[in-house]
Design an enzyme around this catalytic site. Structure first.
Site, PDB file in Angstrom:
ATOM      1  N   ASP A  58       6.839   8.313   6.948  1.00 51.04           N
ATOM      2  CA  ASP A  58       5.926   7.791   6.356  1.00 51.04           C
ATOM      3  C   ASP A  58       5.298   6.539   7.186  1.00 51.04           C
ATOM      4  O   ASP A  58       5.934   6.334   8.037  1.00 51.04           O
ATOM      5  CB  ASP A  58       6.551   7.002   4.929  1.00 51.04           C
ATOM      6  CG  ASP A  58       5.432   6.034   4.269  1.00 51.04           C
ATOM      7  OD1 ASP A  58       4.402   6.730   3.905  1.00 51.04           O
ATOM      8  OD2 ASP A  58       5.867   4.866   3.946  1.00 51.04           O
TER       9      ASP A  58
ATOM     10  N   SER B 104      -1.905   7.070   2.248  1.00 50.80           N
ATOM     11  CA  SER B 104      -3.147   6.329   2.542  1.00 50.80           C
ATOM     12  C   SER B 104      -4.199   7.147   3.303  1.00 50.80           C
ATOM     13  O   SER B 104      -4.099   7.982   4.200  1.00 50.80           O
ATOM     14  CB  SER B 104      -2.569   5.203   3.639  1.00 50.80           C
ATOM     15  OG  SER B 104      -3.946   4.375   4.082  1.00 50.80           O
TER      16      SER B 104
ATOM     17  N   GLY C 124       3.618   4.184  -2.348  1.00 47.48           N
ATOM     18  CA  GLY C 124       3.725   5.431  -1.760  1.00 47.48           C
ATOM     19  C   GLY C 124       2.923   6.612  -2.199  1.00 47.48           C
ATOM     20  O   GLY C 124       3.059   7.655  -1.998  1.00 47.48           O
TER      21      GLY C 124
ATOM     22  N   ASP D 282       3.167   3.386   6.408  1.00 48.65           N
ATOM     23  CA  ASP D 282       3.053   1.871   5.823  1.00 48.65           C
ATOM     24  C   ASP D 282       4.481   1.499   5.486  1.00 48.65           C
ATOM     25  O   ASP D 282       5.125   1.925   4.394  1.00 48.65           O
ATOM     26  CB  ASP D 282       2.191   1.757   4.644  1.00 48.65           C
ATOM     27  CG  ASP D 282       0.489   2.255   5.031  1.00 48.65           C
ATOM     28  OD1 ASP D 282       0.189   1.613   6.203  1.00 48.65           O
ATOM     29  OD2 ASP D 282      -0.018   2.993   4.349  1.00 48.65           O
TER      30      ASP D 282
END
Length: 244
Positions: A14, A138, A60, A16
């Protein structure tokens, strides 16, 4: 050594909150957007957006899913609208686009810093011959990686744009991580997932991945384990040989 089981040949990170500190900016942007929206709401609960709300309903998830899930928790319904709705539109997509504008302003004002421990881990993973992919909800994934100087590490990127284009279900469904494994040419069982969001570790477990690493950036170690993390660390550097 990088702290992964034998047979794991790829790492799916992931972005961020795992590689970069932009999760903090996302949290601020969501709060600004939702507090402003709730102040003008005429239905549902109108208390301020909280850290619990962020972790439970937004963190998320793809942007529109986050808006939809949070508003449902407050008994507020909006029409879906279209992906290119104006930020002031009273639609799910409009609210999401308002949040994205707030986020981009914060990035311009504050910049993006990768976590030093995450950079050290990326360097070690690459040196160990592991395939490296980024899986993020994102739509700004490409931009964030570039600004943070992390693009050279990444062989495959699945982001919010990909999720829309390929009609993938967002986290906690495993679809985006499965797409990341396909992009690297590995089976899910041969890939490790690195996530700081509860929805993300849940996605890693649901996808049958070989190892799920929970990164405890929000003081929720036990919840990360409950949602499917095989191991929980405070920083990716904790996985490296010689870490204290």
């Amino acid at each position: 050594m990088i702290g992964l089981p034998v047979g794991v040949t790829a790492c799916l990170f992931d972005l961020d909150g795992v590689l970069t500190s932009t999760a903090t900016l996302h949290r601020i942007a969501w709060k600004q957007t939702f507090d402003e929206f709730l102040a003008g709401a005429t239905e549902g609960e109108r208390g301020p957006f909280s850290d619990h709300d962020y972790n439970a309903y937004v963190d998320g998830r793809p942007r529109a899913d986050g808006v939809r899930t949070f508003l449902a928790s407050r008994a507020i319904r909006l029409p879906e609208g279209e992906p290119d709705d104006a930020p002031d539109a009273a639609t799910i997509n409009g609210v999401g686009n308002r949040k994205n504008e707030a986020l981009l302003r914060l990035i311009d004002e504050r910049g993006i810093q990768p976590y030093p421990g995450s950079v050290a881990y990326l360097e070690a993973a690459r040196a160990a011959g592991k395939r490296i992919g980024v899986v993020t909800s994102s739509a700004n994934g490409e931009h964030v990686l570039a600004v943070a100087g992390l693009t050279p590490f990444v062989e495959a990127r699945i982001d919010g744009v990909t999720i829309v284009e390929q009609r993938l279900r967002g986290k906690p469904a495993p679809d985006s991580f499965l797409a990341g494994a396909r992009a690297l040419g590995v089976a899910p069982g041969a890939a490790a997932v690195f996530e700081d969001a509860l929805s993300g570790v849940e996605a890693g477990r649901a996808g049958g991945f070989g190892y799920v690493v929970g990164v405890n950036r929000a003081d929720q170690a036990e919840q990360l384990r409950e949602h499917g993390a095989d191991i929980v660390v405070d920083d990716l550097a904790d996985l490296l040989d010689g870490a204290k």
